[in-house]
Design a protein around this motif. Structure first.
Motif, PDB file in Angstrom:
ATOM      1  N   ALA A  19       0.814  -1.210   0.000  1.00  0.00           N
ATOM      2  CA  ALA A  19       0.000   0.000   0.000  1.00  0.00           C
ATOM      3  C   ALA A  19       0.850   1.263   0.000  1.00  0.00           C
ATOM      4  CB  ALA A  19      -0.915   0.003   1.220  1.00  0.00           C
ATOM      5  N   ASP A  20       0.264   2.317  -0.553  1.00  0.00           N
ATOM      6  CA  ASP A  20       0.866   3.638  -0.427  1.00  0.00           C
ATOM      7  C   ASP A  20       0.500   4.279   0.905  1.00  0.00           C
ATOM      8  OD1 ASP A  20       0.115   3.851  -3.797  1.00  0.00           O
ATOM      9  OD2 ASP A  20       2.169   3.967  -3.041  1.00  0.00           O
ATOM     10  N   HIS A  21      -0.695   3.932   1.401  1.00  0.00           N
ATOM     11  CA  HIS A  21      -1.149   4.522   2.655  1.00  0.00           C
ATOM     12  C   HIS A  21      -2.113   3.561   3.338  1.00  0.00           C
ATOM     13  CE1 HIS A  21      -1.456   8.015   5.310  1.00  0.00           C
ATOM     14  NE2 HIS A  21      -2.709   7.658   5.507  1.00  0.00           N
ATOM     15  N   ILE A  22      -2.087   3.551   4.657  1.00  0.00           N
ATOM     16  CA  ILE A  22      -2.938   2.665   5.455  1.00  0.00           C
ATOM     17  C   ILE A  22      -3.656   3.503   6.500  1.00  0.00           C
ATOM     18  CG2 ILE A  22      -2.989   0.660   6.989  1.00  0.00           C
ATOM     19  CD1 ILE A  22      -0.163   0.012   5.736  1.00  0.00           C
ATOM     20  N   ILE A  23      -4.937   3.209   6.691  1.00  0.00           N
ATOM     21  CA  ILE A  23      -5.734   3.909   7.691  1.00  0.00           C
ATOM     22  C   ILE A  23      -6.242   2.907   8.715  1.00  0.00           C
ATOM     23  CG2 ILE A  23      -7.736   5.379   8.113  1.00  0.00           C
ATOM     24  CD1 ILE A  23      -7.618   6.137   5.131  1.00  0.00           C
ATOM     25  N   THR A 246      -6.941  12.547   3.572  1.00  0.00           N
ATOM     26  CA  THR A 246      -6.045  11.456   3.214  1.00  0.00           C
ATOM     27  C   THR A 246      -6.075  11.199   1.716  1.00  0.00           C
ATOM     28  OG1 THR A 246      -6.364  10.426   5.382  1.00  0.00           O
ATOM     29  CG2 THR A 246      -5.481   9.027   3.627  1.00  0.00           C
ATOM     30  N   PHE A 247      -7.276  11.265   1.118  1.00  0.00           N
ATOM     31  CA  PHE A 247      -7.399  11.057  -0.322  1.00  0.00           C
ATOM     32  C   PHE A 247      -6.519  12.034  -1.100  1.00  0.00           C
ATOM     33  CE2 PHE A 247     -11.983   9.312   0.105  1.00  0.00           C
ATOM     34  CZ  PHE A 247     -11.465   8.103   0.546  1.00  0.00           C
ATOM     35  N   GLU A 248      -6.365  13.232  -0.554  1.00  0.00           N
ATOM     36  CA  GLU A 248      -5.627  14.261  -1.279  1.00  0.00           C
ATOM     37  C   GLU A 248      -4.124  13.970  -1.359  1.00  0.00           C
ATOM     38  OE1 GLU A 248      -8.268  18.258  -0.563  1.00  0.00           O
ATOM     39  OE2 GLU A 248      -6.999  17.583   1.088  1.00  0.00           O
ATOM     40  N   ILE A 249      -3.627  13.089  -0.482  1.00  0.00           N
ATOM     41  CA  ILE A 249      -2.195  12.806  -0.498  1.00  0.00           C
ATOM     42  C   ILE A 249      -1.887  11.432  -1.083  1.00  0.00           C
ATOM     43  CG2 ILE A 249      -1.803  14.263   1.524  1.00  0.00           C
ATOM     44  CD1 ILE A 249      -1.498  11.698   3.179  1.00  0.00           C
ATOM     45  N   VAL A 250      -2.945  10.688  -1.462  1.00  0.00           N
ATOM     46  CA  VAL A 250      -2.754   9.354  -2.028  1.00  0.00           C
ATOM     47  C   VAL A 250      -2.852   9.455  -3.542  1.00  0.00           C
ATOM     48  CG1 VAL A 250      -3.660   6.995  -2.124  1.00  0.00           C
ATOM     49  CG2 VAL A 250      -3.684   8.262   0.025  1.00  0.00           C
ATOM     50  N   PRO A 251      -2.021   8.727  -4.287  1.00  0.00           N
ATOM     51  CA  PRO A 251      -2.096   8.770  -5.753  1.00  0.00           C
ATOM     52  C   PRO A 251      -3.479   8.432  -6.269  1.00  0.00           C
ATOM     53  CG  PRO A 251      -0.141   7.598  -5.034  1.00  0.00           C
ATOM     54  CD  PRO A 251      -0.955   7.860  -3.803  1.00  0.00           C
ATOM     55  N   ALA A 252      -3.802   8.980  -7.454  1.00  0.00           N
ATOM     56  CA  ALA A 252      -5.122   8.770  -8.048  1.00  0.00           C
ATOM     57  C   ALA A 252      -5.310   7.305  -8.410  1.00  0.00           C
ATOM     58  CB  ALA A 252      -5.269   9.625  -9.305  1.00  0.00           C
ATOM     59  N   LEU A 253      -6.370   6.707  -7.882  1.00  0.00           N
ATOM     60  CA  LEU A 253      -6.687   5.313  -8.153  1.00  0.00           C
ATOM     61  C   LEU A 253      -8.168   5.198  -8.449  1.00  0.00           C
ATOM     62  CD1 LEU A 253      -4.812   3.755  -5.118  1.00  0.00           C
ATOM     63  CD2 LEU A 253      -4.012   3.805  -7.452  1.00  0.00           C
ATOM     64  N   GLY A 258     -16.072   5.309 -12.823  1.00  0.00           N
ATOM     65  CA  GLY A 258     -15.190   6.354 -13.309  1.00  0.00           C
ATOM     66  C   GLY A 258     -14.775   7.331 -12.239  1.00  0.00           C
ATOM     67  N   VAL A 259     -15.055   7.034 -10.960  1.00  0.00           N
ATOM     68  CA  VAL A 259     -14.713   7.965  -9.893  1.00  0.00           C
ATOM     69  C   VAL A 259     -13.294   7.697  -9.422  1.00  0.00           C
ATOM     70  CG1 VAL A 259     -15.314   8.809  -7.603  1.00  0.00           C
ATOM     71  CG2 VAL A 259     -17.112   8.056  -9.158  1.00  0.00           C
ATOM     72  N   LEU A 260     -12.408   8.648  -9.588  1.00  0.00           N
ATOM     73  CA  LEU A 260     -11.028   8.493  -9.162  1.00  0.00           C
ATOM     74  C   LEU A 260     -10.890   8.896  -7.707  1.00  0.00           C
ATOM     75  CD1 LEU A 260      -9.092   9.963 -12.218  1.00  0.00           C
ATOM     76  CD2 LEU A 260      -9.562   7.563 -11.672  1.00  0.00           C
ATOM     77  N   LEU A 261     -10.034   8.175  -6.999  1.00  0.00           N
ATOM     78  CA  LEU A 261      -9.782   8.489  -5.603  1.00  0.00           C
ATOM     79  C   LEU A 261      -9.393   9.945  -5.428  1.00  0.00           C
ATOM     80  CD1 LEU A 261      -9.556   7.273  -2.767  1.00  0.00           C
ATOM     81  CD2 LEU A 261      -7.192   6.698  -3.276  1.00  0.00           C
ATOM     82  N   ALA A 262      -8.522  10.434  -6.315  1.00  0.00           N
ATOM     83  CA  ALA A 262      -8.060  11.819  -6.196  1.00  0.00           C
ATOM     84  C   ALA A 262      -9.176  12.819  -6.446  1.00  0.00           C
ATOM     85  CB  ALA A 262      -6.917  12.067  -7.179  1.00  0.00           C
ATOM     86  N   GLU A 263     -10.254  12.381  -7.122  1.00  0.00           N
ATOM     87  CA  GLU A 263     -11.353  13.294  -7.425  1.00  0.00           C
ATOM     88  C   GLU A 263     -12.375  13.369  -6.301  1.00  0.00           C
ATOM     89  OE1 GLU A 263     -12.879  11.631 -10.971  1.00  0.00           O
ATOM     90  OE2 GLU A 263     -11.403  12.569 -12.285  1.00  0.00           O
ATOM     91  N   ILE A 264     -12.313  12.416  -5.373  1.00  0.00           N
ATOM     92  CA  ILE A 264     -13.342  12.364  -4.338  1.00  0.00           C
ATOM     93  C   ILE A 264     -13.404  13.631  -3.482  1.00  0.00           C
ATOM     94  CG2 ILE A 264     -13.964  11.198  -2.167  1.00  0.00           C
ATOM     95  CD1 ILE A 264     -13.491   8.569  -3.527  1.00  0.00           C
ATOM     96  N   PRO A 265     -12.265  14.207  -3.034  1.00  0.00           N
ATOM     97  CA  PRO A 265     -12.366  15.432  -2.233  1.00  0.00           C
ATOM     98  C   PRO A 265     -13.179  16.532  -2.899  1.00  0.00           C
ATOM     99  CG  PRO A 265     -10.149  14.552  -2.112  1.00  0.00           C
ATOM    100  CD  PRO A 265     -10.871  13.754  -3.151  1.00  0.00           C
TER     101      PRO A 265
END
Length: 332
Positions: A19-23, A246-253, A258-265
């Motif tokens: 993982a890149d990040h764990i919560i 957290t989403f803002e610092i994790v790479p877009a996945l 079609g919803v990208l993780l980076a777009e969620i914020p």
């Protein structure tokens, strides 16, 4: 079963290492994971879950302490062996033996014990207590829980293994005096707003119940401080805000469609994606070299109370939560 646990643990650790990040919902949980792989702490953040503080409120309290002469205990939980409901049953009997009338409500059913290995002791003790009228069993809908908390004198949580423990947060928010087993997770959730007893010990639980019974000021202080702690630390909106950060610092996945993780914020802030649609996530763990939908990277997602699932299965989780339409609308 030992092999099953071993390989499940190895799979989870491999996912975490990729993982890149764990919560995690508590520091205690991240520390436990780090015992198996210390390097995980470098990419781990803590985001406590929440409860609906606007629903679980002291205003639902309809009962004064032992107003009918009986101290009424409440344990909200489903059954697993680590929940040890037999402790409450034994405590009720011990209270009666020393002249304090007592009764407990446990939100489990007898059928649950048949589905679990390691349940023999709990099944025997709980069945006996139920047959003798010491306890009331049965599931309750989520909508009924605020009233259930409000109709009891004290919340008791004997569970010895939790990653968070939502009922503790609900009880604190409801202003219900709370007694919990003395574990690191329970301490992290309740702080100094609860009383603690030695795990598995009905005798120590009874001692704490007697203390509450003798000291009305202690009951009042625990109730007020518990409510304040829940409001300050365990709100779902705050949980989602931290998740978005957290989403803002994790790479877009790709998470769903079609919803990208980076777009969620941005989707959350513009109300194109409801907070509820992501509030149920426990962890988002990007997995290197995964091929999901033809993409080079994917995500492993752990819905609340569930094992990690791949992003391709997230749609089913969303549908089960009733949020699929929100996500569909959010697609570009």
């Amino acid at each position: 079963h030992a092999f099953n646990r071993y390989f499940r643990r190895k799979l989870m650790l491999l996912s975490a290492l990729s993982a890149d990040h764990i919560i995690t919902p508590t520091k205690t949980m991240s520390d436990m994971v780090a015992q198996w792989e210390p390097s995980i702490l470098q990419k781990c953040s803590i985001n406590p879950y929440g409860t609906i503080n606007e629903i679980f409120t002291p205003s639902t309290r309809k009962r004064n302490w032992r107003e009918d002469g009986t101290v009424r205990l409440l344990y909200v939980s489903v059954y697993y062996p680590h929940k040890v409901p037999n402790v409450i049953c034994r405590a009720v009997q011990q209270l009666i033996d020393i002249g304090i009338d007592a009764h407990a409500t446990i939100t489990m059913s007898l059928g649950e014990f048949d589905e679990m290995n390691g349940s023999a002791l709990d099944k025997a003790v709980v069945t006996d207590a139920h047959e003798r009228g010491l306890i009331t069993l049965g599931h309750h809908s989520y909508e009924d829980l605020p009233e259930l908390y409000g109709s009891h004198d004290v919340f008791v949580f004997p569970s010895v293994s939790e990653t968070f423990g939502h009922p503790m947060a609900e009880a604190l928010s409801s202003g219900l005096p709370t007694i919990v087993s003395d574990t690191l997770v329970n301490q992290e959730i309740c702080g100094d707003t609860a009383l603690y007893f030695e795990p598995f010990s009905a005798k120590r639980l009874v001692e704490q119940l007697q203390k509450l019974d003798r000291e009305p000021e202690l009951r009042k202080m625990n109730s007020e401080n518990g409510r304040q702690r829940a409001v300050e630390k365990f709100g779902w909106n705050d949980h989602v805000d931290r998740l978005v950060e957290t989403f803002e610092i994790v790479p877009a996945l790709v998470v769903f469609g079609g919803v990208l993780l980076a777009e969620i914020p941005a989707l959350v802030r513009t109300d194109r994606l409801g907070r509820g649609a992501i509030a149920g996530l426990v962890a988002i763990v990007p997995v290197a070299d995964a091929h999901i939908g033809g993409l080079a990277r994917g995500a492993v997602i752990a819905p609340a109370g569930k094992a990690p699932i791949h992003a391709s299965a997230f749609a089913n989780h969303v549908r089960n939560l009733g949020y699929r339409s929100e996500l569909e609308k959010a697609r570009p």
